[in-house]
Design a protein around this motif. Structure first.
Motif, PDB file in Angstrom:
ATOM      1  N   ILE A   1      -3.135  12.312  -9.565  1.00 36.82           N
ATOM      2  CA  ILE A   1      -3.558  11.824  -8.256  1.00 36.82           C
ATOM      3  C   ILE A   1      -2.800  10.568  -7.827  1.00 36.82           C
ATOM      4  CG2 ILE A   1      -5.852  12.807  -8.582  1.00 36.82           C
ATOM      5  CD1 ILE A   1      -6.903   9.890  -8.657  1.00 36.82           C
ATOM      6  N   PHE A   2      -1.903  10.058  -8.676  1.00 39.12           N
ATOM      7  CA  PHE A   2      -1.153   8.861  -8.320  1.00 39.12           C
ATOM      8  C   PHE A   2       0.215   9.208  -7.764  1.00 39.12           C
ATOM      9  CE2 PHE A   2      -4.202   7.080 -11.293  1.00 39.12           C
ATOM     10  CZ  PHE A   2      -4.658   6.014 -10.536  1.00 39.12           C
ATOM     11  N   GLU A   3       0.633   8.415  -6.790  1.00 41.36           N
ATOM     12  CA  GLU A   3       1.972   8.568  -6.224  1.00 41.36           C
ATOM     13  C   GLU A   3       2.979   8.089  -7.249  1.00 41.36           C
ATOM     14  OE1 GLU A   3       4.181   6.213  -2.755  1.00 41.36           O
ATOM     15  OE2 GLU A   3       2.577   7.520  -2.080  1.00 41.36           O
ATOM     16  N   LYS A   4       4.026   8.846  -7.439  1.00 38.44           N
ATOM     17  CA  LYS A   4       5.069   8.463  -8.393  1.00 38.44           C
ATOM     18  C   LYS A   4       5.936   7.364  -7.775  1.00 38.44           C
ATOM     19  CE  LYS A   4       3.902  11.755 -11.197  1.00 38.44           C
ATOM     20  NZ  LYS A   4       2.596  11.547 -11.705  1.00 38.44           N
ATOM     21  N   ILE A   5       6.143   6.288  -8.532  1.00 38.83           N
ATOM     22  CA  ILE A   5       7.044   5.234  -8.094  1.00 38.83           C
ATOM     23  C   ILE A   5       8.037   4.978  -9.203  1.00 38.83           C
ATOM     24  CG2 ILE A   5       5.423   4.172  -6.490  1.00 38.83           C
ATOM     25  CD1 ILE A   5       4.846   2.073  -8.582  1.00 38.83           C
ATOM     26  N   LEU A   6       9.149   4.389  -8.872  1.00 40.63           N
ATOM     27  CA  LEU A   6      10.230   4.203  -9.832  1.00 40.63           C
ATOM     28  C   LEU A   6      10.060   2.917 -10.626  1.00 40.63           C
ATOM     29  CD1 LEU A   6      13.153   5.335  -7.516  1.00 40.63           C
ATOM     30  CD2 LEU A   6      11.987   6.665  -9.275  1.00 40.63           C
ATOM     31  N   VAL A   7       8.930   2.795 -11.294  1.00 43.86           N
ATOM     32  CA  VAL A   7       8.648   1.637 -12.130  1.00 43.86           C
ATOM     33  C   VAL A   7       8.179   2.175 -13.473  1.00 43.86           C
ATOM     34  CG1 VAL A   7       7.205  -0.403 -12.414  1.00 43.86           C
ATOM     35  CG2 VAL A   7       7.974   0.262 -10.135  1.00 43.86           C
ATOM     36  N   PRO A   8       8.779   1.722 -14.579  1.00 44.39           N
ATOM     37  CA  PRO A   8       8.332   2.225 -15.883  1.00 44.39           C
ATOM     38  C   PRO A   8       6.882   1.827 -16.141  1.00 44.39           C
ATOM     39  CG  PRO A   8       9.898   0.434 -16.152  1.00 44.39           C
ATOM     40  CD  PRO A   8       9.833   0.730 -14.683  1.00 44.39           C
TER      41      PRO A   8
ATOM     42  N   ASN B   1      -2.954   7.360   3.333  1.00 44.86           N
ATOM     43  CA  ASN B   1      -3.524   8.667   3.689  1.00 44.86           C
ATOM     44  C   ASN B   1      -4.971   8.766   3.228  1.00 44.86           C
ATOM     45  OD1 ASN B   1      -1.189   9.588   4.924  1.00 44.86           O
ATOM     46  ND2 ASN B   1      -0.417  10.556   3.071  1.00 44.86           N
ATOM     47  N   ASP B   2      -5.269   8.230   2.042  1.00 47.79           N
ATOM     48  CA  ASP B   2      -6.650   8.222   1.554  1.00 47.79           C
ATOM     49  C   ASP B   2      -7.568   7.522   2.560  1.00 47.79           C
ATOM     50  OD1 ASP B   2      -5.917   9.441  -0.872  1.00 47.79           O
ATOM     51  OD2 ASP B   2      -5.854   7.526  -1.963  1.00 47.79           O
ATOM     52  N   ILE B   3      -7.151   6.358   3.025  1.00 47.17           N
ATOM     53  CA  ILE B   3      -7.954   5.573   3.965  1.00 47.17           C
ATOM     54  C   ILE B   3      -8.162   6.354   5.263  1.00 47.17           C
ATOM     55  CG2 ILE B   3      -7.977   3.475   5.388  1.00 47.17           C
ATOM     56  CD1 ILE B   3      -6.552   2.078   2.967  1.00 47.17           C
ATOM     57  N   GLN B   4      -7.113   6.964   5.749  1.00 50.00           N
ATOM     58  CA  GLN B   4      -7.215   7.752   6.972  1.00 50.00           C
ATOM     59  C   GLN B   4      -8.176   8.933   6.794  1.00 50.00           C
ATOM     60  OE1 GLN B   4      -3.563   9.693   8.337  1.00 50.00           O
ATOM     61  NE2 GLN B   4      -4.019   8.912  10.380  1.00 50.00           N
ATOM     62  N   GLU B   5      -8.091   9.618   5.656  1.00 45.31           N
ATOM     63  CA  GLU B   5      -8.986  10.753   5.394  1.00 45.31           C
ATOM     64  C   GLU B   5     -10.440  10.307   5.267  1.00 45.31           C
ATOM     65  OE1 GLU B   5      -7.475  12.890   2.013  1.00 45.31           O
ATOM     66  OE2 GLU B   5      -5.609  13.411   3.056  1.00 45.31           O
ATOM     67  N   ILE B   6     -10.667   9.167   4.619  1.00 47.13           N
ATOM     68  CA  ILE B   6     -12.027   8.632   4.496  1.00 47.13           C
ATOM     69  C   ILE B   6     -12.583   8.334   5.883  1.00 47.13           C
ATOM     70  CG2 ILE B   6     -13.389   6.633   3.722  1.00 47.13           C
ATOM     71  CD1 ILE B   6     -11.388   6.534   1.282  1.00 47.13           C
ATOM     72  N   PHE B   7     -11.760   7.695   6.713  1.00 49.50           N
ATOM     73  CA  PHE B   7     -12.202   7.369   8.069  1.00 49.50           C
ATOM     74  C   PHE B   7     -12.576   8.637   8.828  1.00 49.50           C
ATOM     75  CE2 PHE B   7     -11.536   6.895  12.587  1.00 49.50           C
ATOM     76  CZ  PHE B   7     -12.325   5.786  12.863  1.00 49.50           C
ATOM     77  N   GLN B   8     -11.716   9.631   8.804  1.00 47.04           N
ATOM     78  CA  GLN B   8     -11.971  10.869   9.545  1.00 47.04           C
ATOM     79  C   GLN B   8     -13.230  11.569   9.045  1.00 47.04           C
ATOM     80  OE1 GLN B   8      -8.224  12.863   9.046  1.00 47.04           O
ATOM     81  NE2 GLN B   8      -7.271  11.778  10.758  1.00 47.04           N
ATOM     82  N   TYR B   9     -13.429  11.595   7.748  1.00 48.86           N
ATOM     83  CA  TYR B   9     -14.596  12.258   7.170  1.00 48.86           C
ATOM     84  C   TYR B   9     -15.886  11.581   7.634  1.00 48.86           C
ATOM     85  CZ  TYR B   9     -17.850  14.084   3.698  1.00 48.86           C
ATOM     86  OH  TYR B   9     -18.924  14.674   3.087  1.00 48.86           O
ATOM     87  N   ILE B  10     -15.928  10.247   7.542  1.00 47.70           N
ATOM     88  CA  ILE B  10     -17.143   9.512   7.921  1.00 47.70           C
ATOM     89  C   ILE B  10     -17.316   9.488   9.429  1.00 47.70           C
ATOM     90  CG2 ILE B  10     -18.283   7.254   7.825  1.00 47.70           C
ATOM     91  CD1 ILE B  10     -17.014   6.948   5.043  1.00 47.70           C
TER      92      ILE B  10
ATOM     93  N   ILE C   1       0.852  -1.182   0.000  1.00 51.87           N
ATOM     94  CA  ILE C   1       0.000   0.000   0.000  1.00 51.87           C
ATOM     95  C   ILE C   1       0.888   1.231   0.000  1.00 51.87           C
ATOM     96  CG2 ILE C   1      -1.816   1.264   1.213  1.00 51.87           C
ATOM     97  CD1 ILE C   1      -2.676  -1.390   2.446  1.00 51.87           C
ATOM     98  N   THR C   2       0.683   2.119  -0.966  1.00 53.79           N
ATOM     99  CA  THR C   2       1.475   3.346  -1.028  1.00 53.79           C
ATOM    100  C   THR C   2       1.082   4.261   0.139  1.00 53.79           C
ATOM    101  OG1 THR C   2      -0.134   4.498  -2.416  1.00 53.79           O
ATOM    102  CG2 THR C   2       1.623   3.269  -3.559  1.00 53.79           C
ATOM    103  N   ALA C   3       1.966   5.172   0.464  1.00 54.14           N
ATOM    104  CA  ALA C   3       1.680   6.151   1.512  1.00 54.14           C
ATOM    105  C   ALA C   3       0.456   6.984   1.140  1.00 54.14           C
ATOM    106  CB  ALA C   3       2.894   7.048   1.742  1.00 54.14           C
ATOM    107  N   THR C   4       0.308   7.281  -0.129  1.00 53.95           N
ATOM    108  CA  THR C   4      -0.843   8.057  -0.590  1.00 53.95           C
ATOM    109  C   THR C   4      -2.143   7.300  -0.323  1.00 53.95           C
ATOM    110  OG1 THR C   4       0.507   9.104  -2.292  1.00 53.95           O
ATOM    111  CG2 THR C   4      -1.875   9.224  -2.578  1.00 53.95           C
ATOM    112  N   ALA C   5      -2.171   6.008  -0.613  1.00 54.03           N
ATOM    113  CA  ALA C   5      -3.376   5.206  -0.369  1.00 54.03           C
ATOM    114  C   ALA C   5      -3.660   5.101   1.128  1.00 54.03           C
ATOM    115  CB  ALA C   5      -3.219   3.822  -0.987  1.00 54.03           C
TER     116      ALA C   5
END
Length: 115
Positions: free
Chosen positions: A100-107, A14-23, A8-12
């Motif tokens: 909106i996607f986290e950049k990763i070092l994969v082509p 954070n998404d989960i945490q923000e969803i939890f806080q909002y709801i 799970i990326t750090a961005t994802a």
């Protein structure tokens, strides 16, 4: 049956945490139940992640992203060899673009309709 390693990326996260806080602002119980189900779905990707459809935006983005949906939320991921990388967990009404996607070092792999 081969197992995939789910990351799970750090961005994802954070998404989960923000969803939890909002709801949780309205209902702690509803927020907990939603996140538990999203996490259960993420865990299920250890087996047969390709069962999930490619997102419609894959053709426009040029990357093979897939998603699993629960309620109004989309868990967007990509499969690379024996890894499943959770990129984002977003509300389904949100428009998708590469920003909106986290950049990763994969082509990135070019997607064609034949894939």
């Amino acid at each position: 049956m081969p197992k995939f390693r789910v990351e799970i990326t750090a961005t994802a996260q954070n998404d989960i945490q923000e969803i939890f806080q909002y709801i949780a602002a309205d209902s702690q119980t509803a927020a907990t139940n939603l996140i538990k189900e999203i996490e259960r779905q993420i865990d299920s990707l250890e087996t047969f992640p390709l069962r999930c459809p490619m997102i419609p935006e894959s053709f426009e983005l040029g990357v093979e992203y897939r998603h699993i949906i629960y309620g109004h939320y989309r868990t967007i991921f990509k499969v690379e060899n024996s890894r499943v990388i959770i990129m984002r967990v977003i509300h389904g009404a949100r428009l998708m673009n590469m920003d909106i996607f986290e950049k990763i070092l994969v082509p990135n792999r070019k997607i064609t309709k034949e894939n």
